[in-house]
Design an enzyme around this catalytic site. Structure first.
Site, PDB file in Angstrom:
ATOM      1  N   SER A   7       0.833  -1.204   0.000  1.00 14.22           N
ATOM      2  CA  SER A   7       0.000   0.000   0.000  1.00 14.22           C
ATOM      3  C   SER A   7       0.870   1.258   0.000  1.00 14.22           C
ATOM      4  O   SER A   7       1.602   1.511   0.954  1.00 14.22           O
ATOM      5  CB  SER A   7      -0.910   0.013   1.229  1.00 14.22           C
ATOM      6  OG  SER A   7      -1.472   1.301   1.368  1.00 14.22           O
ATOM      7  N   HIS A  32      -1.072  -1.581  -4.207  1.00 13.28           N
ATOM      8  CA  HIS A  32      -2.339  -1.238  -3.551  1.00 13.28           C
ATOM      9  C   HIS A  32      -2.456   0.279  -3.407  1.00 13.28           C
ATOM     10  O   HIS A  32      -1.576   0.938  -2.859  1.00 13.28           O
ATOM     11  CB  HIS A  32      -2.388  -1.903  -2.180  1.00 13.28           C
ATOM     12  CG  HIS A  32      -3.699  -1.825  -1.479  1.00 13.28           C
ATOM     13  ND1 HIS A  32      -4.759  -2.663  -1.770  1.00 13.28           N
ATOM     14  CD2 HIS A  32      -4.138  -1.012  -0.483  1.00 13.28           C
ATOM     15  CE1 HIS A  32      -5.787  -2.371  -0.980  1.00 13.28           C
ATOM     16  NE2 HIS A  32      -5.431  -1.375  -0.187  1.00 13.28           N
ATOM     17  N   ASP A  34      -4.795   3.305  -2.088  1.00 13.14           N
ATOM     18  CA  ASP A  34      -5.886   3.637  -1.165  1.00 13.14           C
ATOM     19  C   ASP A  34      -6.408   5.042  -1.421  1.00 13.14           C
ATOM     20  O   ASP A  34      -5.702   6.023  -1.213  1.00 13.14           O
ATOM     21  CB  ASP A  34      -5.381   3.579   0.282  1.00 13.14           C
ATOM     22  CG  ASP A  34      -5.145   2.158   0.757  1.00 13.14           C
ATOM     23  OD1 ASP A  34      -6.090   1.357   0.717  1.00 13.14           O
ATOM     24  OD2 ASP A  34      -4.008   1.864   1.174  1.00 13.14           O
ATOM     25  N   MET A  36      -9.184   7.869  -0.328  1.00 10.70           N
ATOM     26  CA  MET A  36     -10.065   8.230   0.796  1.00 10.70           C
ATOM     27  C   MET A  36     -10.635   9.623   0.580  1.00 10.70           C
ATOM     28  O   MET A  36      -9.917  10.518   0.128  1.00 10.70           O
ATOM     29  CB  MET A  36      -9.262   8.237   2.096  1.00 10.70           C
ATOM     30  CG  MET A  36      -8.554   6.936   2.369  1.00 10.70           C
ATOM     31  SD  MET A  36      -7.541   7.080   3.844  1.00 10.70           S
ATOM     32  CE  MET A  36      -6.771   5.467   3.842  1.00 10.70           C
ATOM     33  N   HIS A  65      -8.271   0.547  -3.922  1.00 10.73           N
ATOM     34  CA  HIS A  65      -9.207   0.380  -2.804  1.00 10.73           C
ATOM     35  C   HIS A  65      -9.880   1.720  -2.535  1.00 10.73           C
ATOM     36  O   HIS A  65      -9.253   2.640  -2.019  1.00 10.73           O
ATOM     37  CB  HIS A  65      -8.391  -0.116  -1.589  1.00 10.73           C
ATOM     38  CG  HIS A  65      -9.173  -0.255  -0.323  1.00 10.73           C
ATOM     39  ND1 HIS A  65      -8.559  -0.398   0.902  1.00 10.73           N
ATOM     40  CD2 HIS A  65     -10.512  -0.280  -0.072  1.00 10.73           C
ATOM     41  CE1 HIS A  65      -9.486  -0.503   1.841  1.00 10.73           C
ATOM     42  NE2 HIS A  65     -10.675  -0.431   1.285  1.00 10.73           N
ATOM     43  N   MET A  67     -12.147   4.062  -0.586  1.00 10.11           N
ATOM     44  CA  MET A  67     -12.837   4.334   0.674  1.00 10.11           C
ATOM     45  C   MET A  67     -13.551   5.666   0.505  1.00 10.11           C
ATOM     46  O   MET A  67     -13.222   6.680   1.120  1.00 10.11           O
ATOM     47  CB  MET A  67     -11.823   4.370   1.826  1.00 10.11           C
ATOM     48  CG  MET A  67     -11.340   2.978   2.202  1.00 10.11           C
ATOM     49  SD  MET A  67      -9.769   2.991   3.088  1.00 10.11           S
ATOM     50  CE  MET A  67      -8.636   2.988   1.703  1.00 10.11           C
ATOM     51  N   MET A 136     -11.091  -6.339   5.608  1.00 12.22           N
ATOM     52  CA  MET A 136     -10.407  -5.249   6.309  1.00 12.22           C
ATOM     53  C   MET A 136     -10.097  -5.715   7.728  1.00 12.22           C
ATOM     54  O   MET A 136     -10.998  -6.011   8.506  1.00 12.22           O
ATOM     55  CB  MET A 136     -11.298  -4.004   6.371  1.00 12.22           C
ATOM     56  CG  MET A 136     -11.386  -3.191   5.082  1.00 12.22           C
ATOM     57  SD  MET A 136      -9.800  -2.710   4.380  1.00 12.22           S
ATOM     58  CE  MET A 136      -9.089  -1.711   5.694  1.00 12.22           C
ATOM     59  N   GLY A 143      -3.111   4.026   7.858  1.00  8.30           N
ATOM     60  CA  GLY A 143      -2.099   2.975   7.907  1.00  8.30           C
ATOM     61  C   GLY A 143      -1.562   2.854   9.324  1.00  8.30           C
ATOM     62  O   GLY A 143      -1.847   3.693  10.182  1.00  8.30           O
ATOM     63  N   GLY A 144      -0.817   1.807   9.574  1.00  7.61           N
ATOM     64  CA  GLY A 144      -0.109   1.674  10.850  1.00  7.61           C
ATOM     65  C   GLY A 144      -0.946   1.275  12.048  1.00  7.61           C
ATOM     66  O   GLY A 144      -0.495   1.406  13.185  1.00  7.61           O
ATOM     67  N   ASP A 174      -6.215  -6.727   4.435  1.00  5.40           N
ATOM     68  CA  ASP A 174      -5.649  -5.367   4.436  1.00  5.40           C
ATOM     69  C   ASP A 174      -5.740  -4.758   5.830  1.00  5.40           C
ATOM     70  O   ASP A 174      -6.834  -4.557   6.350  1.00  5.40           O
ATOM     71  CB  ASP A 174      -6.447  -4.515   3.429  1.00  5.40           C
ATOM     72  CG  ASP A 174      -5.938  -3.082   3.307  1.00  5.40           C
ATOM     73  OD1 ASP A 174      -4.889  -2.752   3.890  1.00  5.40           O
ATOM     74  OD2 ASP A 174      -6.611  -2.291   2.614  1.00  5.40           O
ATOM     75  N   GLY A 175      -4.562  -4.468   6.403  1.00  3.00           N
ATOM     76  CA  GLY A 175      -4.521  -3.735   7.660  1.00  3.00           C
ATOM     77  C   GLY A 175      -3.757  -4.445   8.760  1.00  3.00           C
ATOM     78  O   GLY A 175      -4.111  -5.561   9.153  1.00  3.00           O
ATOM     79  N   GLY A 176      -2.680  -3.829   9.208  1.00  5.82           N
ATOM     80  CA  GLY A 176      -1.938  -4.371  10.349  1.00  5.82           C
ATOM     81  C   GLY A 176      -1.118  -5.610  10.049  1.00  5.82           C
ATOM     82  O   GLY A 176      -0.703  -6.312  10.979  1.00  5.82           O
ATOM     83  N   GLY A 196       1.298  -1.938   4.241  1.00  6.17           N
ATOM     84  CA  GLY A 196       1.711  -0.562   3.976  1.00  6.17           C
ATOM     85  C   GLY A 196       2.923  -0.160   4.781  1.00  6.17           C
ATOM     86  O   GLY A 196       4.050  -0.118   4.295  1.00  6.17           O
ATOM     87  N   SER A 197       2.698   0.126   6.079  1.00 11.65           N
ATOM     88  CA  SER A 197       3.781   0.650   6.922  1.00 11.65           C
ATOM     89  C   SER A 197       4.920  -0.351   7.091  1.00 11.65           C
ATOM     90  O   SER A 197       6.070   0.050   7.260  1.00 11.65           O
ATOM     91  CB  SER A 197       3.217   1.078   8.283  1.00 11.65           C
ATOM     92  OG  SER A 197       2.439   0.047   8.844  1.00 11.65           O
TER      93      SER A 197
END
Ligand code: DX5
Ligand code: ZN
Length: 219
Positions: A7, A32, A34, A36, A65, A67, A136, A143-144, A174-176, A196-197
């Protein structure tokens, strides 16, 4: 074969291409992206101009993605900017069937996702229209964040449903996600990993290679 979709939300936008150049030569296939709108989620990222600006120099599958509220308004614009797949949120679309059909009509892949608090079973009736279901594993918007353990149940539910009904649908998470916990979701049979992060916040090339090494254990 499991695929990684880094991401770019965690990349350095002051010199985005410099970070993207770091991803080259790793065998990466997806990116990816994102988007928003500050309404569907409490954060604003970027949209068409950034996507079309990075399109020519980066020969990846642009995994977009969205959002944003009512993404049906912008399907053609994202397609024109260079998106190869558009994933929309269940909660963001008044006419979800129409939105998924519009993505299909644009000639790109169709993805569907929901917020972690939405009952995942509500999405099953749309599985006849999608190529990808995104789970999700954090609250969308930033992120993060920390991986939500309870979302593993959703991954397991979708894996079972797709296999039982013999559907050609990929599962993305996606996420963490970090190299430390990615095996926990790979064990549940997910097909695509967003991170991502853990990639753009560290040594980019080294992290991508590390993920690919881990994926080999699942071949
Ligand atoms: C969050 C975004 C994610 C985010 C993931 O709303 O959809 O794609 O960039 O970031 P990490 O991997 O840091 O949780
Ligand atoms: Zn995302």
């Amino acid at each position: 074969m499991v695929k990684l979709s880094p991401s770019i939300l965690s990349a350095n936008f002051a010199n985005l291409q410099k970070d993207l150049d770091e991803t080259k030569g790793t065998g990466l296939e997806l990116l990816h992206i994102d988007v928003m709108d500050g309404i569907f989620v409490p954060n604003i990222s970027f949209a068409f101009k950034v996507i079309s600006d990075i399109r020519d120099k980066n020969d990846y599958f642009f995994d977009t993605h969205l959002m944003i509220e009512e993404p049906i308004r912008y399907i053609e614009d994202f397609k024109k900017a260079g998106s190869d797949r558009i994933t929309v949120h269940y909660e963001a679309c008044k006419d979800l069937r129409g939105t998924l059909a519009a993505i299909k009509k644009a000639g790109i892949e169709v993805g569907l996702t929901s917020k972690p608090e939405t009952d995942p079973k509500e999405l099953l009736e749309y599985f006849d229209q999608i190529d990808l279901i995104l789970v999700m594993s954090v609250r969308p918007g930033f992120g993060g964040q920390k991986f939500k353990e309870e979302t593993k149940e959703t991954m397991a539910l979708y894996r079972e449903y797709i296999d039982k009904n013999n559907l050609d649908i990929k599962i993305q998470v996606d996420g963490g996600i970090k190299t430390d916990n990615v095996r926990e979701v790979l064990d549940l049979g997910v097909d695509e990993i967003v991170s991502g992060s853990d990639i753009f916040g560290k040594d980019i090339k080294e992290q991508i290679n590390l993920y690919h090494e881990i994926f080999k254990e699942y071949e």
